[in-house]
Design a protein around this motif. Structure first.
Motif, PDB file in Angstrom:
ATOM      1  N   ARG A  83      -7.819 -41.790  21.865  1.00  0.00           N
ATOM      2  CA  ARG A  83      -8.913 -40.759  21.780  1.00  0.00           C
ATOM      3  C   ARG A  83      -8.572 -39.629  22.625  1.00  0.00           C
ATOM      4  NH1 ARG A  83     -14.210 -44.029  23.635  1.00  0.00           N
ATOM      5  NH2 ARG A  83     -14.863 -41.862  23.005  1.00  0.00           N
ATOM      6  N   ILE A 106     -13.792 -37.830  28.467  1.00  0.00           N
ATOM      7  CA  ILE A 106     -14.200 -39.069  27.585  1.00  0.00           C
ATOM      8  C   ILE A 106     -14.452 -40.084  28.787  1.00  0.00           C
ATOM      9  CG2 ILE A 106     -13.590 -40.478  25.840  1.00  0.00           C
ATOM     10  CD1 ILE A 106     -11.995 -38.667  24.485  1.00  0.00           C
ATOM     11  N   THR A 107     -15.605 -40.503  28.810  1.00  0.00           N
ATOM     12  CA  THR A 107     -15.920 -41.404  29.911  1.00  0.00           C
ATOM     13  C   THR A 107     -16.323 -42.984  29.163  1.00  0.00           C
ATOM     14  OG1 THR A 107     -18.572 -41.133  29.510  1.00  0.00           O
ATOM     15  CG2 THR A 107     -17.044 -39.495  31.330  1.00  0.00           C
ATOM     16  N   ASP A 108     -16.442 -43.198  28.011  1.00  0.00           N
ATOM     17  CA  ASP A 108     -16.400 -44.529  27.604  1.00  0.00           C
ATOM     18  C   ASP A 108     -15.258 -45.135  26.995  1.00  0.00           C
ATOM     19  OD1 ASP A 108     -16.504 -42.476  25.225  1.00  0.00           O
ATOM     20  OD2 ASP A 108     -17.945 -43.799  24.130  1.00  0.00           O
ATOM     21  N   LEU A 109     -14.178 -45.073  27.571  1.00  0.00           N
ATOM     22  CA  LEU A 109     -12.940 -45.736  27.229  1.00  0.00           C
ATOM     23  C   LEU A 109     -13.074 -47.128  27.396  1.00  0.00           C
ATOM     24  CD1 LEU A 109     -10.178 -43.446  29.028  1.00  0.00           C
ATOM     25  CD2 LEU A 109     -10.846 -43.418  26.630  1.00  0.00           C
ATOM     26  N   PRO A 110     -12.215 -47.781  26.554  1.00  0.00           N
ATOM     27  CA  PRO A 110     -12.292 -49.548  26.466  1.00  0.00           C
ATOM     28  C   PRO A 110     -11.500 -49.764  27.929  1.00  0.00           C
ATOM     29  CG  PRO A 110     -10.747 -48.651  25.096  1.00  0.00           C
ATOM     30  CD  PRO A 110     -11.345 -47.391  25.596  1.00  0.00           C
ATOM     31  N   GLU A 111     -11.870 -50.923  28.242  1.00  0.00           N
ATOM     32  CA  GLU A 111     -10.835 -51.642  29.438  1.00  0.00           C
ATOM     33  C   GLU A 111      -9.612 -51.511  29.270  1.00  0.00           C
ATOM     34  OE1 GLU A 111     -12.125 -52.558  32.646  1.00  0.00           O
ATOM     35  OE2 GLU A 111     -14.275 -51.774  32.037  1.00  0.00           O
TER      36      GLU A 111
END
Length: 293
Positions: A211, A219-224
């Motif tokens: 992304r 971008i703050t909602d990265l997957p683990e």
């Protein structure tokens, strides 16, 4: 150097081989917009005591180039290399990746550590530190903005216009291209002109889950991205051309967290095209590192 045409999972693939087949294997994975021949200088040097194998990866050169974007998902690219290693009959092998080839090399090392004895990367990035850098909105985010353009539908046609003028410009943007002789450019043009190759090459970008925002966008909602599932367990050498303007040092920050045994080597006078600019130095660093293990 020998040219080999084989079938991998019922599709045609091509690879170049250097050296004695009985020597330890180094699988060499090129990036964008190169092909198997990009490894010639390094492979000729290392083939004195290794069997160097450089495939045209899916979408490139004389290998299979499907049109569908989903055919370029990481798992499929890794599957090609698993099948090639099995074809070679020698496992585990050393894997050496550059640029997008490094992405496949990392994924192969992480998912199939039984097939990879050593991991060597030249100006390439592990997915976790790179994704963090892309999402931070800083220098790496800005340097990677070309990815948005490449992902657009029709970018392959624009790259090919005027005898690949746009692709050539992208290839050499802010980099030292003194190594690109007329003979070498002719060889690249031959590979780029093969039907469907431009789309295949660009599909690597379209299929990637990475992304990327706009410059300054965080971008703050990265997957683990847990270290235990993305771990490089074998000895790992990272060779870095310090003048790279496409991949910046921040793209490797925190790599140690994902590696059991990491060695970093920096080459000050090289940029992203380190394999061509400093081929003998790269080969020497590989030999020195292997002897120390």
């Amino acid at each position: 150097m020998l040219s080999h045409h084989i079938q991998i999972n019922d599709h045609p693939f091509h690879y170049l081989g250097w050296g004695d087949r009985n020597d330890p294997v180094i699988l060499m994975l090129h990036g964008f917009p190169e092909y198997s021949g990009a490894w010639a200088e390094v492979a000729e040097d290392l083939s004195r005591d290794h069997h160097c194998v450089a495939p045209d990866q899916r979408g490139y050169g004389q290998s299979w180039a499907p049109e569908d974007v989903n055919a370029y998902r990481t798992g499929k690219l890794v599957g090609d290399m698993v099948a090639l290693i099995e074809h070679l009959g020698s496992r585990p092998v050393m894997v050496f990746g550059h640029d997008w080839g490094a992405a496949v090399a990392y994924a192969l090392a992480i998912s199939r550590p039984d097939l990879v004895s050593h991991l060597i990367i030249a100006n390439g990035v592990h997915p976790a530190p790179f994704q963090r850098a892309l999402a931070a909105g800083g220098a790496q985010t800005a340097a990677s903005q070309y990815i948005h353009w490449l992902r657009r539908e029709g970018s392959e046609e624009q790259l090919a216009e005027d005898d690949f003028a746009k692709l050539s410009s992208l290839f050499g943007a802010s980099m030292d291209m003194g190594w690109m002789t007329p003979e070498r450019r002719a060889a690249y043009l031959e590979e780029w002109r093969r039907p469907g190759r431009m789309r295949g090459m660009v599909n690597w970008y379209r299929a990637s889950p990475l992304r990327l925002g706009q410059p300054g966008e965080v971008i703050t909602d990265l997957p683990e991205m847990p270290t235990h599932t993305l771990r490089v367990r074998m000895p790992h050498l990272l060779i870095w051309g310090e003048r790279d303007t496409a991949l910046l040092p921040e793209a490797t920050e925190g790599l140690e967290d994902y590696c059991d045994n990491l060695t970093r080597v920096t080459i000050p006078n090289a940029d992203h095209w380190i394999l061509h600019q400093e081929s003998h130095r790269v080969a020497a660093e590989v030999r020195t590192w292997l002897k120390r293990l």
